[in-house]
Scaffold this motif. Structure first.
Motif, PDB file in Angstrom:
ATOM      1  N   GLY A 310       0.822  -1.193   0.000  1.00 57.33           N
ATOM      2  CA  GLY A 310       0.000   0.000   0.000  1.00 57.33           C
ATOM      3  C   GLY A 310       0.862   1.251   0.000  1.00 57.33           C
ATOM      4  O   GLY A 310       1.972   1.259   0.535  1.00 57.33           O
ATOM      5  N   GLN A 311       0.353   2.319  -0.597  1.00 56.79           N
ATOM      6  CA  GLN A 311       1.129   3.535  -0.784  1.00 56.79           C
ATOM      7  C   GLN A 311       0.756   4.660   0.178  1.00 56.79           C
ATOM      8  O   GLN A 311       1.236   5.781   0.022  1.00 56.79           O
ATOM      9  N   GLY A 312      -0.080   4.377   1.171  1.00 60.17           N
ATOM     10  CA  GLY A 312      -0.512   5.436   2.073  1.00 60.17           C
ATOM     11  C   GLY A 312      -1.649   6.236   1.470  1.00 60.17           C
ATOM     12  O   GLY A 312      -1.826   6.284   0.248  1.00 60.17           O
ATOM     13  N   GLY A 313      -2.432   6.881   2.326  1.00 58.08           N
ATOM     14  CA  GLY A 313      -3.621   7.574   1.857  1.00 58.08           C
ATOM     15  C   GLY A 313      -3.350   8.769   0.975  1.00 58.08           C
ATOM     16  O   GLY A 313      -4.090   9.026   0.027  1.00 58.08           O
ATOM     17  N   ALA A 314      -2.285   9.531   1.275  1.00 52.06           N
ATOM     18  CA  ALA A 314      -2.024  10.758   0.530  1.00 52.06           C
ATOM     19  C   ALA A 314      -1.764  10.467  -0.942  1.00 52.06           C
ATOM     20  O   ALA A 314      -2.374  11.078  -1.839  1.00 52.06           O
ATOM     21  N   TYR A 315      -0.862   9.527  -1.228  1.00 50.29           N
ATOM     22  CA  TYR A 315      -0.545   9.228  -2.622  1.00 50.29           C
ATOM     23  C   TYR A 315      -1.619   8.370  -3.281  1.00 50.29           C
ATOM     24  O   TYR A 315      -1.857   8.501  -4.495  1.00 50.29           O
ATOM     25  N   ALA A 316      -2.289   7.519  -2.530  1.00 49.09           N
ATOM     26  CA  ALA A 316      -3.399   6.762  -3.117  1.00 49.09           C
ATOM     27  C   ALA A 316      -4.477   7.722  -3.621  1.00 49.09           C
ATOM     28  O   ALA A 316      -5.075   7.505  -4.681  1.00 49.09           O
ATOM     29  N   ARG A 317      -4.712   8.784  -2.877  1.00 45.52           N
ATOM     30  CA  ARG A 317      -5.685   9.790  -3.297  1.00 45.52           C
ATOM     31  C   ARG A 317      -5.227  10.514  -4.564  1.00 45.52           C
ATOM     32  O   ARG A 317      -6.002  10.718  -5.497  1.00 45.52           O
ATOM     33  N   LEU A 318      -3.949  10.888  -4.604  1.00 46.17           N
ATOM     34  CA  LEU A 318      -3.415  11.567  -5.784  1.00 46.17           C
ATOM     35  C   LEU A 318      -3.509  10.668  -7.018  1.00 46.17           C
ATOM     36  O   LEU A 318      -3.963  11.109  -8.089  1.00 46.17           O
ATOM     37  N   TYR A 319      -3.082   9.405  -6.879  1.00 45.96           N
ATOM     38  CA  TYR A 319      -3.119   8.493  -8.020  1.00 45.96           C
ATOM     39  C   TYR A 319      -4.556   8.266  -8.491  1.00 45.96           C
ATOM     40  O   TYR A 319      -4.808   8.149  -9.696  1.00 45.96           O
ATOM     41  N   ALA A 320      -5.505   8.188  -7.553  1.00 43.00           N
ATOM     42  CA  ALA A 320      -6.902   7.969  -7.929  1.00 43.00           C
ATOM     43  C   ALA A 320      -7.427   9.135  -8.761  1.00 43.00           C
ATOM     44  O   ALA A 320      -8.090   8.932  -9.796  1.00 43.00           O
ATOM     45  N   TRP A 321      -7.139  10.359  -8.324  1.00 46.63           N
ATOM     46  CA  TRP A 321      -7.622  11.525  -9.072  1.00 46.63           C
ATOM     47  C   TRP A 321      -6.924  11.642 -10.426  1.00 46.63           C
ATOM     48  O   TRP A 321      -7.565  11.940 -11.439  1.00 46.63           O
ATOM     49  N   ASP A 322      -5.619  11.401 -10.464  1.00 43.36           N
ATOM     50  CA  ASP A 322      -4.910  11.458 -11.748  1.00 43.36           C
ATOM     51  C   ASP A 322      -5.484  10.441 -12.720  1.00 43.36           C
ATOM     52  O   ASP A 322      -5.619  10.706 -13.923  1.00 43.36           O
ATOM     53  N   SER A 323      -5.823   9.257 -12.193  1.00 44.75           N
ATOM     54  CA  SER A 323      -6.389   8.208 -13.038  1.00 44.75           C
ATOM     55  C   SER A 323      -7.771   8.606 -13.547  1.00 44.75           C
ATOM     56  O   SER A 323      -8.078   8.443 -14.736  1.00 44.75           O
ATOM     57  N   LEU A 324      -8.603   9.156 -12.671  1.00 41.70           N
ATOM     58  CA  LEU A 324      -9.950   9.554 -13.090  1.00 41.70           C
ATOM     59  C   LEU A 324      -9.886  10.661 -14.140  1.00 41.70           C
ATOM     60  O   LEU A 324     -10.627  10.634 -15.135  1.00 41.70           O
ATOM     61  N   TYR A 325      -8.999  11.644 -13.930  1.00 40.94           N
ATOM     62  CA  TYR A 325      -8.827  12.714 -14.919  1.00 40.94           C
ATOM     63  C   TYR A 325      -8.413  12.114 -16.268  1.00 40.94           C
ATOM     64  O   TYR A 325      -8.893  12.538 -17.327  1.00 40.94           O
ATOM     65  N   ALA A 326      -7.501  11.134 -16.229  1.00 38.65           N
ATOM     66  CA  ALA A 326      -7.044  10.526 -17.482  1.00 38.65           C
ATOM     67  C   ALA A 326      -8.177   9.771 -18.168  1.00 38.65           C
ATOM     68  O   ALA A 326      -8.340   9.845 -19.393  1.00 38.65           O
ATOM     69  N   LEU A 327      -8.966   9.042 -17.402  1.00 40.29           N
ATOM     70  CA  LEU A 327     -10.068   8.293 -17.992  1.00 40.29           C
ATOM     71  C   LEU A 327     -11.074   9.221 -18.672  1.00 40.29           C
ATOM     72  O   LEU A 327     -11.644   8.894 -19.708  1.00 40.29           O
ATOM     73  N   MET A 328     -11.283  10.391 -18.078  1.00 35.36           N
ATOM     74  CA  MET A 328     -12.235  11.344 -18.654  1.00 35.36           C
ATOM     75  C   MET A 328     -11.589  12.286 -19.661  1.00 35.36           C
ATOM     76  O   MET A 328     -12.283  13.096 -20.286  1.00 35.36           O
ATOM     77  N   GLY A 329     -10.254  12.234 -19.797  1.00 33.48           N
ATOM     78  CA  GLY A 329      -9.569  13.117 -20.728  1.00 33.48           C
ATOM     79  C   GLY A 329      -9.550  14.564 -20.283  1.00 33.48           C
ATOM     80  O   GLY A 329      -9.554  15.480 -21.110  1.00 33.48           O
ATOM     81  N   LEU A 330      -9.504  14.800 -18.972  1.00 30.46           N
ATOM     82  CA  LEU A 330      -9.517  16.167 -18.441  1.00 30.46           C
ATOM     83  C   LEU A 330      -8.105  16.700 -18.267  1.00 30.46           C
ATOM     84  O   LEU A 330      -7.223  15.988 -17.778  1.00 30.46           O
ATOM     85  N   PRO A 331      -7.845  17.951 -18.600  1.00 28.19           N
ATOM     86  CA  PRO A 331      -6.554  18.574 -18.300  1.00 28.19           C
ATOM     87  C   PRO A 331      -6.376  18.699 -16.786  1.00 28.19           C
ATOM     88  O   PRO A 331      -7.356  18.802 -16.028  1.00 28.19           O
ATOM     89  N   VAL A 332      -5.134  18.701 -16.344  1.00 21.07           N
ATOM     90  CA  VAL A 332      -4.828  18.770 -14.911  1.00 21.07           C
ATOM     91  C   VAL A 332      -5.404  20.032 -14.283  1.00 21.07           C
ATOM     92  O   VAL A 332      -5.793  20.031 -13.114  1.00 21.07           O
ATOM     93  N   GLY A 333      -5.502  21.112 -15.046  1.00 18.81           N
ATOM     94  CA  GLY A 333      -5.949  22.381 -14.480  1.00 18.81           C
ATOM     95  C   GLY A 333      -7.435  22.472 -14.189  1.00 18.81           C
ATOM     96  O   GLY A 333      -7.892  23.454 -13.576  1.00 18.81           O
ATOM     97  N   VAL A 334      -8.221  21.474 -14.584  1.00 23.28           N
ATOM     98  CA  VAL A 334      -9.665  21.516 -14.291  1.00 23.28           C
ATOM     99  C   VAL A 334      -9.864  21.387 -12.785  1.00 23.28           C
ATOM    100  O   VAL A 334      -9.344  20.455 -12.174  1.00 23.28           O
ATOM    101  N   PRO A 335     -10.611  22.300 -12.151  1.00 17.45           N
ATOM    102  CA  PRO A 335     -10.823  22.210 -10.698  1.00 17.45           C
ATOM    103  C   PRO A 335     -11.484  20.894 -10.305  1.00 17.45           C
ATOM    104  O   PRO A 335     -12.253  20.308 -11.075  1.00 17.45           O
ATOM    105  N   PHE A 336     -11.201  20.432  -9.101  1.00 13.67           N
ATOM    106  CA  PHE A 336     -11.699  19.125  -8.668  1.00 13.67           C
ATOM    107  C   PHE A 336     -13.224  19.073  -8.639  1.00 13.67           C
ATOM    108  O   PHE A 336     -13.820  18.070  -9.048  1.00 13.67           O
ATOM    109  N   LEU A 337     -13.872  20.122  -8.152  1.00 14.28           N
ATOM    110  CA  LEU A 337     -15.329  20.090  -8.094  1.00 14.28           C
ATOM    111  C   LEU A 337     -15.949  20.102  -9.486  1.00 14.28           C
ATOM    112  O   LEU A 337     -17.020  19.531  -9.700  1.00 14.28           O
ATOM    113  N   GLU A 338     -15.278  20.726 -10.444  1.00 15.45           N
ATOM    114  CA  GLU A 338     -15.745  20.670 -11.826  1.00 15.45           C
ATOM    115  C   GLU A 338     -15.582  19.248 -12.373  1.00 15.45           C
ATOM    116  O   GLU A 338     -16.440  18.744 -13.111  1.00 15.45           O
TER     117      GLU A 338
END
Length: 356
Positions: A310-338
């Motif tokens: 396991g990678q700890g909660g902080a990085y698991a959270r980062l990897y999860a969001w990066d993965s979701l953004y990639a799946l949806m094709g979103l640029p990194v600069g899109v705000p999280f709530l958007e």
């Protein structure tokens, strides 16, 4: 807190050193915090020049984890010092050093009072490449998952400096979003899905349609290695045994609302479906939601695979969001709530097949 919950820092990320006890630890376990810290210092000094490696490095790492797990301000500073200063660069391989920093950060947040953690943030970082800054970034990331740490001047200033310096964890929200409500929460009876019966009992099955099969045959492969790597990151970081398959396809016309199901997926040239139908059990697809998808991505690196950690909660959270953004094709600069709003507009499936 109920016994059915698991807080960030529990679980597979703590397994490694427990599974490999060292003879030295039997003696060290009888020492007090100051004596343990002094013993670790001696090990580090003895290895100066040659580099701290092997059993000695693991012993120092285990001492740091034990101190982090012992409530007191002194133990916080001892543990932080061991992983930030006394553990020489190159003493452990990169993955093991990262895992140790993340494990210590998770234990500090799980066990220590916030007032004991505040002294860690007295001085602002000059850069983000040092183990000291990395540890504190992880601590802030773990605090965010339990909704703590904001409103404290020293912690807020440190977080702002990390954001200014471009640390990847610093761009995450400082509090858990509603879509993250399942992160690291264990509820009896709602573990990982391993059978078709479990999948059907928890998610609505999507029936197969002729229109889905026609659309699947018309799909065109849209290879994108950058997006694929980002989407696979939770599984790669968690050390899953097999390489995850991430694919992107385009369609000549919009997919009908009822056609996104197993009949559509069967027509795509997916390795994971090769030989489907030759074994007992029929493939099925069920509709799911964005929070379920995000939680699955988080769990992949938070828990870790059979051959990983396991990678700890902080990085698991980062990897999860990066993965979701990639799946949806979103640029990194899109705000999280958007991103949350857009994720709700997507259609998501969980599917299961029986293959070799």
């Amino acid at each position: 807190m109920s016994h059915d919950e698991e807080t960030p820092g529990d679980g597979a990320s703590d397994r490694h050193f427990r599974e490999r006890p060292l003879p030295e630890l039997q003696h060290l376990a009888e020492l007090g915090p100051e004596e343990m810290y002094e013993a670790a210092e001696q090990l580090c000094r003895r290895a100066a020049g040659a580099g701290l490696r092997g059993d000695a490095a693991r012993t120092v790492g285990r001492i740091a984890e034990t101190l982090a797990d012992t409530p007191s301000r002194d133990c916080v500073m001892f543990a932080a010092d061991l992983v930030s200063r006394l553990l020489p660069p190159g003493g452990t391989n990169l993955g093991e050093g990262d895992r140790l920093l993340r494990s210590v950060a998770a234990k500090l947040v799980k066990v220590q009072h916030l007032r004991n953690l505040e002294p860690l943030f007295g001085d602002l970082p000059d850069g983000i490449g040092s183990p000291a800054a990395e540890l504190r970034a992880c601590v802030l990331g773990e605090l965010a998952l339990i909704g703590s740490g904001t409103g404290r001047q020293s912690l807020d200033a440190y977080a702002e400096k990390l954001l200014e310096l471009g640390h990847p964890l610093a761009r995450l929200p400082r509090a858990r979003l509603d879509i993250e409500h399942r992160f690291a929460v264990r509820i009896r009876g709602l573990g990982s899905i391993k059978t078709a019966k479990q999948l059907r009992s928890r998610f609505p099955e999507v029936r197969s349609t002729d229109g889905g099969a026609v659309a699947g045959r018309a799909a065109g492969d849209a290879r994108d290695d950058r997006r694929a790597n980002a989407a696979a990151q939770p599984f790669e970081a968690g050390g899953w045994a097999r390489e995850p398959e991430v694919r992107f396809f385009t369609l000549p016309s919009p997919l009908g609302p009822d056609d996104f199901g197993m009949s559509f997926l069967r027509e795509l040239p997916l390795r994971c479906l090769a030989g489907e139908g030759s074994r007992r059990g029929s493939a099925l697809a069920c509709a799911t939601t964005a929070d379920d998808v995000l939680n699955a991505l988080f769990s992949a690196s938070y828990v870790g695979g059979a051959n990983g950690h396991g990678q700890g909660g902080a990085y698991a959270r980062l990897y999860a969001w990066d993965s979701l953004y990639a799946l949806m094709g979103l640029p990194v600069g899109v705000p999280f709530l958007e991103a949350v709003r857009r994720a709700a507009d997507h259609r998501w499936l969980r599917f299961m097949a029986f293959t070799d």
